[in-house]
Motif scaffolding. Structure first.
Motif, PDB file in Angstrom:
ATOM      1  N   TYR A  89      39.870  44.975  54.854  1.00 42.65           N
ATOM      2  CA  TYR A  89      40.152  44.424  53.531  1.00 42.65           C
ATOM      3  C   TYR A  89      41.614  43.979  53.485  1.00 42.65           C
ATOM      4  N   MET A  90      41.824  42.674  53.557  1.00 41.79           N
ATOM      5  CA  MET A  90      43.175  42.128  53.525  1.00 41.79           C
ATOM      6  C   MET A  90      43.408  41.516  52.137  1.00 41.79           C
ATOM      7  N   PHE A  91      44.303  42.141  51.377  1.00 37.82           N
ATOM      8  CA  PHE A  91      44.635  41.671  50.041  1.00 37.82           C
ATOM      9  C   PHE A  91      45.717  40.607  50.168  1.00 37.82           C
ATOM     10  N   GLY A 123      46.535  29.717  36.315  1.00 36.01           N
ATOM     11  CA  GLY A 123      46.204  30.158  34.968  1.00 36.01           C
ATOM     12  C   GLY A 123      45.661  31.568  34.913  1.00 36.01           C
ATOM     13  N   TYR A 124      45.431  32.160  36.079  1.00 39.95           N
ATOM     14  CA  TYR A 124      44.826  33.498  36.147  1.00 39.95           C
ATOM     15  C   TYR A 124      45.749  34.501  36.830  1.00 39.95           C
ATOM     16  N   ALA A 125      47.029  34.195  36.838  1.00 36.95           N
ATOM     17  CA  ALA A 125      48.022  35.019  37.525  1.00 36.95           C
ATOM     18  C   ALA A 125      48.199  36.369  36.819  1.00 36.95           C
ATOM     19  N   PRO A 126      48.597  37.389  37.570  1.00 33.40           N
ATOM     20  CA  PRO A 126      48.691  37.433  39.032  1.00 33.40           C
ATOM     21  C   PRO A 126      47.308  37.592  39.652  1.00 33.40           C
ATOM     22  N   ASP A 148      36.561  35.712  50.845  1.00 29.28           N
ATOM     23  CA  ASP A 148      36.367  34.386  50.256  1.00 29.28           C
ATOM     24  C   ASP A 148      36.527  34.374  48.741  1.00 29.28           C
ATOM     25  N   PHE A 149      36.878  35.496  48.144  1.00 28.65           N
ATOM     26  CA  PHE A 149      36.835  35.608  46.689  1.00 28.65           C
ATOM     27  C   PHE A 149      38.196  35.899  46.061  1.00 28.65           C
ATOM     28  N   TYR A 150      38.389  35.339  44.866  1.00 25.30           N
ATOM     29  CA  TYR A 150      39.590  35.571  44.082  1.00 25.30           C
ATOM     30  C   TYR A 150      39.386  36.752  43.140  1.00 25.30           C
ATOM     31  N   HIS A 151      40.443  37.493  42.925  1.00 23.89           N
ATOM     32  CA  HIS A 151      40.490  38.559  41.928  1.00 23.89           C
ATOM     33  C   HIS A 151      41.700  38.234  41.069  1.00 23.89           C
ATOM     34  N   GLU A 152      41.446  37.974  39.792  1.00 20.60           N
ATOM     35  CA  GLU A 152      42.444  37.365  38.925  1.00 20.60           C
ATOM     36  C   GLU A 152      42.885  38.282  37.795  1.00 20.60           C
ATOM     37  N   GLU A 179      45.633  48.912  37.161  1.00 17.54           N
ATOM     38  CA  GLU A 179      44.323  49.528  36.936  1.00 17.54           C
ATOM     39  C   GLU A 179      43.203  48.730  37.607  1.00 17.54           C
ATOM     40  N   SER A 180      43.244  47.412  37.492  1.00 15.65           N
ATOM     41  CA  SER A 180      42.188  46.614  38.133  1.00 15.65           C
ATOM     42  C   SER A 180      42.323  46.652  39.653  1.00 15.65           C
ATOM     43  N   PHE A 181      43.564  46.773  40.155  1.00 19.08           N
ATOM     44  CA  PHE A 181      43.742  46.916  41.601  1.00 19.08           C
ATOM     45  C   PHE A 181      43.197  48.263  42.068  1.00 19.08           C
ATOM     46  N   ASP A 182      43.451  49.329  41.306  1.00 24.20           N
ATOM     47  CA  ASP A 182      42.893  50.651  41.638  1.00 24.20           C
ATOM     48  C   ASP A 182      41.372  50.568  41.744  1.00 24.20           C
TER      49      ASP A 182
END
Length: 176
Positions: free
Chosen positions: A88-90, A139-142, A148-152, A157-160
């Motif tokens: 898993y490469m962030f 527009g979805y930063a950070p 292949d997917f974005y996490h916006e 908390e969302s990173f956890d």
């Protein structure tokens, strides 16, 4: 990077070669080099998400181009990895919109969370945090890309939660 620093088993399966040949078929015979980017993506996906020099040489041979033409492309684009990477490469966008929305602090938090410095692989081999250039989702930063997917609109908390989902096997990395 020293050419012999990282070794990789080359596994050009019949299925992979069929996909490569299908990609090449979209271009005139004298323009095989035009297939370089999609071929590199396919080859990298089939080889643990990285491309050794030997594997880059193989791509050059398949496309009938000089190895340096492959090296130039692989070393230019951050989407190609020249050494082993974590499962898993962030890939955090680190350009202006994300920077003004706190991505540096979030990257630092992510490194602390996985127990590894920026660019290094965690001791369990699962995680890695890297900074990349603009991913085009200002527009979805950070935000970050994982596979292949974005996490916006990331927060600590969302990173956890993303880490927990990775550990639980709930994360899909590829769109295929």
């Amino acid at each position: 990077m020293e050419r012999t620093q990282y070794k990789q088993e080359i596994n050009m399966t019949e299925e992979l070669m069929a996909r490569i040949n299908e990609l090449i078929s979209h271009y005139p015979e004298d323009k095989r080099k035009s297939a370089l980017l999609p071929v590199l993506h396919e080859v990298q996906d089939a080889h643990d998400n990285w491309l050794s020099f030997e594997l880059q040489d193989k791509v050059a041979e398949i496309l009938n181009i000089k190895p340096v033409e492959v090296y130039e492309v692989v070393s230019f684009y951050t989407m190609f990895n020249q050494k082993p990477v974590a499962k898993y490469m962030f890939e955090f966008c680190r350009t202006s919109c994300c920077a003004t929305r706190g991505v540096e602090d979030l990257m630092e938090y992510a490194c602390e969370k996985i127990g590894a410095e920026l660019g290094e692989i965690s001791s369990d081999g699962l995680f890695q945090v890297v900074g990349v250039e603009c991913l085009g989702a200002c527009g979805y930063a950070p935000m970050l890309q994982l596979g292949d997917f974005y996490h916006e609109k990331l927060t600590k908390e969302s990173f956890d939660q993303l880490i927990e989902d990775c550990k639980a096997g709930k994360i899909t990395l590829h769109d295929k």
